[in-house]
Design an enzyme around this catalytic site. Sequence first.
Site, mmCIF file in Angstrom:
data_model
loop_
_atom_site.group_PDB
_atom_site.id
_atom_site.type_symbol
_atom_site.label_atom_id
_atom_site.label_comp_id
_atom_site.label_asym_id
_atom_site.label_seq_id
_atom_site.Cartn_x
_atom_site.Cartn_y
_atom_site.Cartn_z
ATOM 1 C CD GLU A 111 -5.117 2.460 -1.384
ATOM 2 O OE1 GLU A 111 -4.424 3.486 -1.360
ATOM 3 O OE2 GLU A 111 -5.015 1.540 -0.558
ATOM 4 C CG HIS A 225 -8.374 6.259 6.778
ATOM 5 N ND1 HIS A 225 -9.504 5.530 6.533
ATOM 6 C CD2 HIS A 225 -7.470 5.855 5.844
ATOM 7 C CE1 HIS A 225 -9.297 4.710 5.514
ATOM 8 N NE2 HIS A 225 -8.062 4.899 5.072
ATOM 9 N NE ARG A 267 -7.372 7.714 2.597
ATOM 10 C CZ ARG A 267 -6.198 7.139 2.722
ATOM 11 N NH1 ARG A 267 -5.233 7.752 3.363
ATOM 12 N NH2 ARG A 267 -5.986 5.957 2.215
ATOM 13 C CG HIS A 322 -4.683 7.654 8.236
ATOM 14 N ND1 HIS A 322 -4.353 6.439 8.797
ATOM 15 C CD2 HIS A 322 -4.409 7.527 6.905
ATOM 16 C CE1 HIS A 322 -3.913 5.615 7.861
ATOM 17 N NE2 HIS A 322 -3.925 6.264 6.710
ATOM 18 N NE ARG A 357 -1.729 9.839 3.006
ATOM 19 C CZ ARG A 357 -1.785 8.546 3.321
ATOM 20 N NH1 ARG A 357 -0.794 7.752 2.978
ATOM 21 N NH2 ARG A 357 -2.789 8.053 3.991
HETATM 22 C C1 LIG Z 1 -2.630 2.183 9.864
HETATM 23 C C2 LIG Z 1 -1.901 2.914 8.770
HETATM 24 C C3 LIG Z 1 -2.038 2.487 7.457
HETATM 25 C C4 LIG Z 1 -1.359 3.164 6.438
HETATM 26 N N1 LIG Z 1 -1.452 2.692 5.149
HETATM 27 C C5 LIG Z 1 -0.697 3.276 4.172
HETATM 28 C C6 LIG Z 1 -0.659 2.732 2.862
HETATM 29 O O1 LIG Z 1 -1.299 1.729 2.567
HETATM 30 N N2 LIG Z 1 0.122 3.351 1.950
HETATM 31 C C7 LIG Z 1 0.867 4.474 2.226
HETATM 32 O O2 LIG Z 1 1.560 4.992 1.353
HETATM 33 N N3 LIG Z 1 0.847 4.994 3.468
HETATM 34 C C8 LIG Z 1 0.101 4.420 4.445
HETATM 35 N N4 LIG Z 1 0.102 4.949 5.703
HETATM 36 C C9 LIG Z 1 0.999 6.082 6.000
HETATM 37 C C10 LIG Z 1 2.429 5.583 6.033
HETATM 38 O O3 LIG Z 1 2.477 4.343 6.681
HETATM 39 C C11 LIG Z 1 3.336 6.558 6.763
HETATM 40 O O4 LIG Z 1 3.148 7.864 6.299
HETATM 41 C C12 LIG Z 1 4.782 6.185 6.520
HETATM 42 O O5 LIG Z 1 4.975 4.837 6.824
HETATM 43 C C13 LIG Z 1 5.674 7.046 7.387
HETATM 44 O O6 LIG Z 1 6.965 6.494 7.363
HETATM 45 P P1 LIG Z 1 8.090 7.165 8.226
HETATM 46 O O7 LIG Z 1 9.305 6.348 8.038
HETATM 47 O O8 LIG Z 1 8.135 8.602 7.903
HETATM 48 O O9 LIG Z 1 7.557 7.076 9.732
HETATM 49 P P2 LIG Z 1 7.240 5.801 10.632
HETATM 50 O O10 LIG Z 1 7.125 4.576 9.843
HETATM 51 O O11 LIG Z 1 6.085 6.174 11.501
HETATM 52 O O12 LIG Z 1 8.537 5.663 11.529
HETATM 53 C C14 LIG Z 1 8.853 6.635 12.493
HETATM 54 C C15 LIG Z 1 9.964 6.105 13.350
HETATM 55 O O13 LIG Z 1 10.476 7.164 14.155
HETATM 56 C C16 LIG Z 1 10.677 6.685 15.471
HETATM 57 N N5 LIG Z 1 10.688 7.844 16.373
HETATM 58 C C17 LIG Z 1 9.703 8.745 16.613
HETATM 59 N N6 LIG Z 1 10.126 9.689 17.483
HETATM 60 C C18 LIG Z 1 11.412 9.361 17.802
HETATM 61 C C19 LIG Z 1 12.401 9.941 18.640
HETATM 62 N N7 LIG Z 1 12.178 11.073 19.342
HETATM 63 N N8 LIG Z 1 13.611 9.333 18.737
HETATM 64 C C20 LIG Z 1 13.883 8.207 18.027
HETATM 65 N N9 LIG Z 1 12.986 7.622 17.211
HETATM 66 C C21 LIG Z 1 11.768 8.196 17.096
HETATM 67 C C22 LIG Z 1 9.568 5.673 15.667
HETATM 68 O O14 LIG Z 1 9.884 4.788 16.730
HETATM 69 C C23 LIG Z 1 9.573 4.992 14.301
HETATM 70 O O15 LIG Z 1 10.588 4.019 14.247
HETATM 71 C C24 LIG Z 1 -0.565 4.299 6.740
HETATM 72 C C25 LIG Z 1 -0.460 4.729 8.055
HETATM 73 C C26 LIG Z 1 -1.113 4.048 9.068
HETATM 74 C C27 LIG Z 1 -0.979 4.533 10.475
#
Ligand SMILES: Cc1cc2nc3c(=O)[nH]c(=O)nc-3n(C[C@H](O)[C@H](O)[C@H](O)COP(=O)(O)OP(=O)(O)OC[C@H]3O[C@@H](n4cnc5c(N)ncnc54)[C@H](O)[C@@H]3O)c2cc1C
Length: 487
Positions: A111, A225, A267, A322, A357
């Site tokens: 990437e 993105h 990016r 993104h 990032r």
């Molecule tokens: C389309 C896309 C593609 C991506 N591709 C990549 C990749 O290939 N590689 C990579 O490293 N990163 C990638 N990223 C970034 C990466 O996916 C995220 O940064 C990472 O998954 C974040 O994980 P997290 O657990 O912090 O948050 P999330 O996975 O977003 O989870 C957040 C959680 O918090 C919950 N929540 C939010 N507010 C509240 C509240 N007030 N009360 C209770 N629950 C709440 C939500 O319901 C969810 O369950 C991508 C992001 C996107 C959008």
Amino acid sequence: MNNQPVIIGGGAAGLMAALCLAPQKTVLLCGGSLGGNAASGWAQGGIAAVVGPDDSLDLHIADTISAGAGLCDPATVARMIAGGPWVIETLLKYGANFGRNPDGSLALGLEAAHARRRIVHAKDATGAEVMRVLINAVRATPSITVIEQAVAEHVFVKDNTVQGVQFRVGHDVSIIPTSAVVIATGGVGGLFAHTTNPRTATGAGLALAARAGANLRDIEFMQFHPTALACGLDPMPLISEALRGEGAKFVDTSGKPFMNGNDLAARDIVARAVAAKYAAGEQVFLDARHLTAEKFPAVFAACRANGINPALQPIPVRPAAHYHMGGIAVNAQSESSVHGLFACGEAAATGLHGANRLASNSLLEAMVTGRDAAAAIAARPPRLLSDTPLLVQRPGADNLPMIREICSANLGILRSAAGLSQAIAQLSPLAQTSNAALLATLMAQAALRRTESRGGHSRTDYPRTNPALAQSFSCNIHDVPTMKIAA
Ligand SMILES: Cc1cc2nc3c(=O)[nH]c(=O)nc-3n(C[C@H](O)[C@H](O)[C@H](O)COP(=O)(O)OP(=O)(O)OC[C@H]3O[C@@H](n4cnc5c(N)ncnc54)[C@H](O)[C@@H]3O)c2cc1C
């Protein structure tokens, strides 16, 4: 459930924190269903980790620091990158089915701005595979109480120390007294009209932390993105960078390449180039006609669902909000400036990403910070809680359509003092009651304060990087002049 650690958010960060806390009893609040509304499940490209024979921690560290445009914290970068092999090993132990070479070794993708192939992936649906195994593991762990459709509304704090958390399921409001809360609520892309994030990703967790008195850090830095599918959907399906890793090229409306071979530049550079085309009234496409649905099934399926056949025609793309580099400022134990308030994943600002990032470093960070928060909580006995009663709070509502319009117009790829000041004037009067407005106000203030362009933050009035500003800014709720804060 009293005085059990409470994790807010069921993405990769929250699930990993819950799993690493086991067998300690833990409550996991999921804003949707278990795994729902989580960006983690949407990740396509994969997880950056040093597992290839030609790679080294030093090379991955150097790429991360170079992408971060002078703002990475080197000690944090070294610690996170060292966690990459552990993340992959742990996911394989849970049964993850990652792509393999004919000799059985892990197939590694390339990437942008990575000097080596180091992206561990499951075709172009890595996040779905990661979430599949983490969810299965959580379901099989009896010490974790999962509460679905549970929206966290307030973190109670006394003397800068966590006392409990309030959440709502439908109309039912509950309070759990606890001395440890982990915010794992993901990103803030939902504050923008064009985003690849779940619409619920509006930074509620950052606002809860700010209202609890925690410091935020680097929040002016938003990654846009360059290749979201321009098909009118909200949120916009992502066209993974991995396609460009396999030779896909940007072309303009006439089919001419315009990136001079730099299609895989960092990016922010690519997003600005694509945005400039749109500003000039043109459209941008990604020519991936040499690639196959077999290699990129999720991308091809998203395109086909919108009447585009990537094997026959270039894919229409445009930039979209993104990833948020900033978040709740945390130390090496993932703890914020409030005792007992932890943050992990995209909601946290660890110093790994700096101003920009490096692709695929965020799933890595989500799981390493989840692990680290769990270790810190497990290492200390639950604290005695204050006997001051925790009274139900009445949070206000977010006018998201309006906030999204303001953020998109003024906090997008190109920013200026005039636009940022206008955003602050419009948003700050709403910050008292609206979490989204509070966070957007703080972001605009931080962006106004950073009088330079660096990484994901571009100012038309300060187009150059100012070496004197090579430091993180932190902020907190006291920086919003319109807020009335109870003593
Ligand atoms: C389309 C896309 C593609 C991506 N591709 C990549 C990749 O290939 N590689 C990579 O490293 N990163 C990638 N990223 C970034 C990466 O996916 C995220 O940064 C990472 O998954 C974040 O994980 P997290 O657990 O912090 O948050 P999330 O996975 O977003 O989870 C957040 C959680 O918090 C919950 N929540 C939010 N507010 C509240 C509240 N007030 N009360 C209770 N629950 C709440 C939500 O319901 C969810 O369950 C991508 C992001 C996107 C959008």
